[in-house]
Motif scaffolding. Sequence first.
Motif: not given
Length: 319
Positions: A48, A53, A177-180, A182, A210, A285-286, A289, A291
């Motif tokens: 990630y 990320t 919250t889109d994983g971009s 943390y 995240p 988390y990923m 979701r 992601i």
Amino acid sequence: MSRSQSQFHIYEVLNPKKKGKKKKKYQNSGTVTLLSCLVDTELSFLDYIRGGTQINFTVAIDFTASNGNPSQPTSLHYMSPYHLNDYAMALRAVGEIIQDYDSDKMFPALGFGAKLPPDGRVSHEFALNGNPQNPYCSGIEGVMEAYYQSLKSVRLYGPTHFSPVINHVARYASAMTDGSQYFILLIISDGVITDMAQTKESIVNAASLPMSIIIVGVGPAEFDEMIELDGDEERISSQGRYAERDIVQFVPFRDYIDRRGNHILSMARLAKEVLAEIPDQFLSYMRTRGIKPGPLPPPYTPCPPPALHPLLCRRVSRI
């Protein structure tokens, strides 16, 4: 097993001993039918990070009076000219590793439990650099400098409230919250949490974001509340709601201090322990979701030097 020649993916189970006896009646010892197959890739924390990320690191420091007068050597905030205090060691130990995963190296630094100038109001969420609109410090050195300056300007007071700084970071995490991105919050504190119910509620809410929380306990106090927040034995709950996942890691700094006074070794031990759970919390988390990591950047290829302009060539030839 023999290779399937059937569209139904039926595999024969063969016993080499029976087959080797040349018994004409022996065909197989049964069959295995493959109904479906799913190949899944085991993704790592670094997958990630390589995919773009960003890790956002925030620190929150306890400025309550239980730490002792910063001008006295017995204080946990004492600024010795010879070595770092426990707060500074914890901050540097964790921050210097996390900053390698933060591209801009700009870190919000907060304090709680102090009376602020000029009016002496008590704050549980103030910027160490004195700028509430822009609490960012440049690198860990910038955070350290802001911490030392705050010790000179604020008055240690109380009580010890964790929920305001947790909610501060959660507000930013809720927008990403889109994983971009943390978010990691490091809280360094010396004692009893006085807003335990509100802190539990804040953690339960943050568990769906995240976000991870590292709590480092400094000093000789009992840390029963902080151990409870860790959630390793029992998942944190608030008003009947359980945290979606474990996002808190608590470590008492005293357990990792080198008895021979080697501060570098103490910081290395602390950093290893407090950061141990971050990758798994991040991945949980990923995964929940759905992601996936972003695409890897293209491999670096050095560019050839630009060709000299003809006019420059002429000028060079005349010299």
